[in-house]
Design an enzyme around this catalytic site. Sequence first.
Site, short mmCIF file in Angstrom:
data_model
loop_
_atom_site.label_atom_id
_atom_site.label_comp_id
_atom_site.label_asym_id
_atom_site.label_seq_id
_atom_site.Cartn_x
_atom_site.Cartn_y
_atom_site.Cartn_z
N CYS A 2 -36.00 18.05 -5.63
CA CYS A 2 -37.08 17.68 -6.49
C CYS A 2 -36.39 17.31 -7.97
O CYS A 2 -35.18 17.89 -8.29
CB CYS A 2 -38.05 18.78 -6.72
SG CYS A 2 -38.82 19.47 -5.12
N TRP A 75 -40.28 17.09 -3.55
CA TRP A 75 -39.63 16.98 -2.03
C TRP A 75 -40.29 18.19 -1.11
O TRP A 75 -40.06 19.53 -1.63
CB TRP A 75 -38.05 17.19 -1.76
CG TRP A 75 -37.56 17.08 -0.60
CD1 TRP A 75 -37.45 15.85 -0.05
CD2 TRP A 75 -36.93 17.92 0.32
NE1 TRP A 75 -36.60 16.03 1.19
CE2 TRP A 75 -36.36 17.37 1.34
CE3 TRP A 75 -36.74 19.41 0.02
CZ2 TRP A 75 -35.89 18.13 2.33
CZ3 TRP A 75 -36.25 20.01 1.17
CH2 TRP A 75 -35.60 19.41 2.35
N GLY A 100 -37.59 24.39 -6.75
CA GLY A 100 -37.29 25.67 -6.40
C GLY A 100 -38.15 26.33 -5.24
O GLY A 100 -39.24 25.82 -4.93
N GLU A 483 -18.58 14.64 11.23
CA GLU A 483 -19.04 14.08 10.08
C GLU A 483 -19.62 12.70 10.27
O GLU A 483 -20.58 12.05 9.99
CB GLU A 483 -17.64 13.78 8.84
CG GLU A 483 -18.05 13.11 7.72
CD GLU A 483 -19.30 13.51 6.84
OE1 GLU A 483 -20.00 13.05 6.12
OE2 GLU A 483 -19.71 14.92 7.25
N LYS A 487 -23.38 11.15 9.78
CA LYS A 487 -23.47 10.07 8.89
C LYS A 487 -24.68 8.93 9.73
O LYS A 487 -25.44 8.66 9.27
CB LYS A 487 -22.40 9.23 8.76
CG LYS A 487 -21.54 9.75 7.55
CD LYS A 487 -22.40 9.92 6.13
CE LYS A 487 -21.61 10.83 5.39
NZ LYS A 487 -22.22 12.00 5.78
#
Length: 610
Positions: A2, A75, A100, A483, A487
């Site tokens: 957020c 969010w 939070g 990784e 992605k």
Amino acid sequence: MCGIVGAVAQREVTELLIHGLQRLEYRGYDSAGLAVVSKEHQLKRVRAVGKVQMLADKLNGQLICGTTGIAHTRWATHGVPSEANAHPHISGDFAVVHNGIIENYQELRTELQCKGYVFTSETDTEVIAHLVNEEMKTASSLLIAVQATVKRLHGAYGMAVINRCSPDRIIAARSGSPLVIGLGIGENFLASDQVALLDLTHRFIYLEEGDIAEISCHNVTIYNNKGQKVERYLHEAESEYNNTDKGNYRHFMQKEIFEQPVALANTMESRLTDDSVLVNSLGQGAEDIFKKIEHVQIVACGTSYHAGMVARYWFESIAGVSCDVEIASEFRYRKFITRPNSLLLTLSQSGETADTLAALRLAKEKGFMSTMTICNVPTSSLVRESNLALMTRAGTEIGVASTKAFTAQLVAMLMLVTAVGKCTGHLSSDAESAIVHSLHSIPAQIKNVLSYSTKIEKLAENFSDKNHCLFLGRGEFYPIALEAALKLKEISYIHAQAYAAGELKHGPLALIDADMPVVVIAPSNDLLEKVKSNVEEVQARGGELFVFTDHKSSFKTSSNMTIEEMPTIDKITAPIVYTVPMQLLAYYVALIKGTDVDQPRNLAKAVTVE
């Protein structure tokens, strides 16, 4: 996560708030809203689900004028994405925005409902608004009401509160979720990230853990968690962290992939001579600490965790120091043994990752010899709270899917490993020189690999109708495979899984068929023959193979195998360079799939809550 923006000025602030939210869009969000104290001392609020532009469009039909205001991009954590759950939340004369998680919100909600407060959302944040309202019944000022409120909260928060009856100030409080104050002339600002304010000021004060700030046009007063007035350091923002323009690129992710030669050169600048690492350039007093290291504990999340996995191979093979790597959210909640003379090494692009920051604070209580962070943001909490900080200098990374920050972490850690090996006497001067020469070659090698982008774009067409994909690697290329899979799934929404190639026969081989593409990362090294055996197992079962290798590998080809030949690269730096074609592959597959590359669904750039 957020985003928060606030302003107290002598001019209208609505457009400033909207612009600040737009600069925070890269963080990921599902709704947006703002509240302003009007000239008539009324609270005016507008909220919208979707992009900030939806909020801006909604504002065009409503006159929202005022010189004090707060804004937010949400969010979703508690409660679905909806206008009712969007911030700001209002209780009587008060409006609140909050980043939070309030862990005891259900208990507080029940208490407040018994006192007659009516809740209109499913969020944890609304309890803050009602608590401030309740505390203000006996408090002599908004500041005192907020100070009393935060004592009731368990969890993480960065919050801003305004009161229509005190229209000339914002009260901000920080515990576990970052907040920064921007200083102007006759106006002051607040944000969760300095990026939101860089068009307004380059002068910033970062709130420390437990701080509460009273912000007005002409003054900023900060109190610590004991209620004492404190002075916090004034930072001047560096211009390199203000590059938030895509330029001629289609997406920020594409731009950041192609920035890597320059970004990695910046990571190495002034830290290497022609043939050695300048140890004390990695942190004040680094040499004294490195000489004592017997063990390294790496703690990180997501992409940074994969970087740490690569570094484990390097620490043990190059520096002769034992190394463990752990996901921060697991490390902080288990009972662990602190080894003698152990260095805690945290990795984070933002320096505000909640679990990693909590792990650092825990380590300070558990007897670690020293702490060090590798980070991209010099003003972040991890940097401020660690004994040593090695800045990656990658510049602002806007794309949610990390690219240049990851390779910059790898370069920084290879320099660190070399320095530790040098200080412990495990690494000879000839070996140090060889590594340093290889490091110097990385920008040119990556530039060369980027010239293959057209070929990789064509290769990506093979994934256009796929829903699943496997990635394989061995040794230090296993984390690179992890990784690469991350992605691909992050931005194309294809289910992708990575395995250490030797594990293929222990279960994953059952997945192999013509509809399951298998990407193999296989440069010429000591494990190549082992990888070839794994490839043949896939070939024999009709799997579609895409092998990234170099001309020395001599793979036996077949109709179901595509060889993507890479340039020959030094073994030590090959994991760094081979990351780049994996980034390009994910990017071009996402283009074909038509997804939102820079802001993939459900994801946030910086995870500042658990």
